[in-house]
Scaffold this motif. Structure first.
Motif, PDB file in Angstrom:
ATOM      1  N   GLU A  38       0.834  -1.208   0.000  1.00 36.44           N
ATOM      2  CA  GLU A  38       0.000   0.000   0.000  1.00 36.44           C
ATOM      3  C   GLU A  38       0.866   1.253   0.000  1.00 36.44           C
ATOM      4  O   GLU A  38       0.585   2.204  -0.730  1.00 36.44           O
ATOM      5  CB  GLU A  38      -0.912   0.016   1.224  1.00 36.44           C
ATOM      6  CG  GLU A  38      -1.985  -1.036   1.216  1.00 36.44           C
ATOM      7  CD  GLU A  38      -2.736  -1.112   2.534  1.00 36.44           C
ATOM      8  OE1 GLU A  38      -3.829  -1.690   2.534  1.00 36.44           O
ATOM      9  OE2 GLU A  38      -2.243  -0.598   3.560  1.00 36.44           O
ATOM     10  N   SER A  45       1.366   6.560  -6.694  1.00 35.07           N
ATOM     11  CA  SER A  45       0.177   7.327  -7.076  1.00 35.07           C
ATOM     12  C   SER A  45       0.367   8.818  -6.823  1.00 35.07           C
ATOM     13  O   SER A  45      -0.124   9.653  -7.589  1.00 35.07           O
ATOM     14  CB  SER A  45      -1.046   6.837  -6.309  1.00 35.07           C
ATOM     15  OG  SER A  45      -1.362   5.524  -6.681  1.00 35.07           O
ATOM     16  N   MET A  75      -6.008   4.277 -10.371  1.00 31.73           N
ATOM     17  CA  MET A  75      -6.672   2.965 -10.395  1.00 31.73           C
ATOM     18  C   MET A  75      -7.115   2.596 -11.808  1.00 31.73           C
ATOM     19  O   MET A  75      -6.950   1.454 -12.238  1.00 31.73           O
ATOM     20  CB  MET A  75      -7.887   2.967  -9.459  1.00 31.73           C
ATOM     21  CG  MET A  75      -7.529   2.823  -7.998  1.00 31.73           C
ATOM     22  SD  MET A  75      -8.986   2.819  -6.920  1.00 31.73           S
ATOM     23  CE  MET A  75      -9.771   1.295  -7.379  1.00 31.73           C
ATOM     24  N   PHE A 110      -4.428  -1.572  -4.265  1.00 34.32           N
ATOM     25  CA  PHE A 110      -5.543  -0.675  -4.575  1.00 34.32           C
ATOM     26  C   PHE A 110      -6.845  -1.174  -3.939  1.00 34.32           C
ATOM     27  O   PHE A 110      -7.645  -0.380  -3.450  1.00 34.32           O
ATOM     28  CB  PHE A 110      -5.724  -0.499  -6.082  1.00 34.32           C
ATOM     29  CG  PHE A 110      -4.843   0.574  -6.676  1.00 34.32           C
ATOM     30  CD1 PHE A 110      -4.791   1.838  -6.130  1.00 34.32           C
ATOM     31  CD2 PHE A 110      -4.068   0.309  -7.788  1.00 34.32           C
ATOM     32  CE1 PHE A 110      -3.986   2.837  -6.667  1.00 34.32           C
ATOM     33  CE2 PHE A 110      -3.261   1.295  -8.341  1.00 34.32           C
ATOM     34  CZ  PHE A 110      -3.216   2.556  -7.781  1.00 34.32           C
ATOM     35  N   SER A 114      -8.766   0.997  -1.070  1.00 34.28           N
ATOM     36  CA  SER A 114     -10.169   1.396  -1.234  1.00 34.28           C
ATOM     37  C   SER A 114     -10.985   1.022  -0.004  1.00 34.28           C
ATOM     38  O   SER A 114     -11.782   1.821   0.497  1.00 34.28           O
ATOM     39  CB  SER A 114     -10.780   0.729  -2.468  1.00 34.28           C
ATOM     40  OG  SER A 114     -10.227   1.247  -3.637  1.00 34.28           O
TER      41      SER A 114
END
Length: 138
Positions: A38, A45, A75, A110, A114
């Motif tokens: 992550e 990201s 994403m 991802f 989320s």
């Protein structure tokens, strides 16, 4: 006449002494440390987001606002990477700055991010709706 005089103060007491107690939902932030995958996905990201904002800023007229979710864009591009191969897949990975993340690690990161974002603030429902639609016209 006396029963009415007694009834008025009793009703007043009942009216003002009864309160509906409202219980606020527990909104203690549900924060945890990021897992290794992550943290890598967030770092990649973030770099991708700054690249994206720089390019979008050059494209938009100066008198207009814009709203872009870098997480959603990353994403969606990562989903595109899942269906790509060869130099296209490598180019997407380079644009997303995904050094050292396999497709499986990226997808799992991802997905867990989320879920994590949805649970941080219990009063907010976070539900990204990213999808890619392909129509083969051949």
């Amino acid at each position: 006449m006396k029963p009415i005089l007694v009834l008025i103060p009793v009703c007043g007491l009942l009216l003002f002494s009864c309160q509906r107690e409202t219980v606020a939902p527990d909104n203690t932030p549900n924060v945890r440390a990021l897992r290794v995958g992550e943290a890598k996905a967030v770092s990649a990201s973030t770099a991708f987001a700054f690249d994206t904002f720089a390019r979008l800023n050059d494209l938009k007229p100066a008198d207009q606002n814009q709203f872009v979710s870098p997480f959603s864009v990353a994403m969606a591009v990562a989903m595109t990477k899942n269906g790509a191969d060869g130099t296209t897949k490598d180019g997407i990975g380079k644009a997303l700055r995904l050094d050292g993340l396999t497709d499986e690690e990226l997808n799992a990161s991802f997905r867990s991010l989320s879920e994590y974002l949805n649970g941080i603030d219990r009063t907010v429902n976070f539900s990204p709706a990213n999808s890619i639609w392909y129509r083969n016209t051949l």
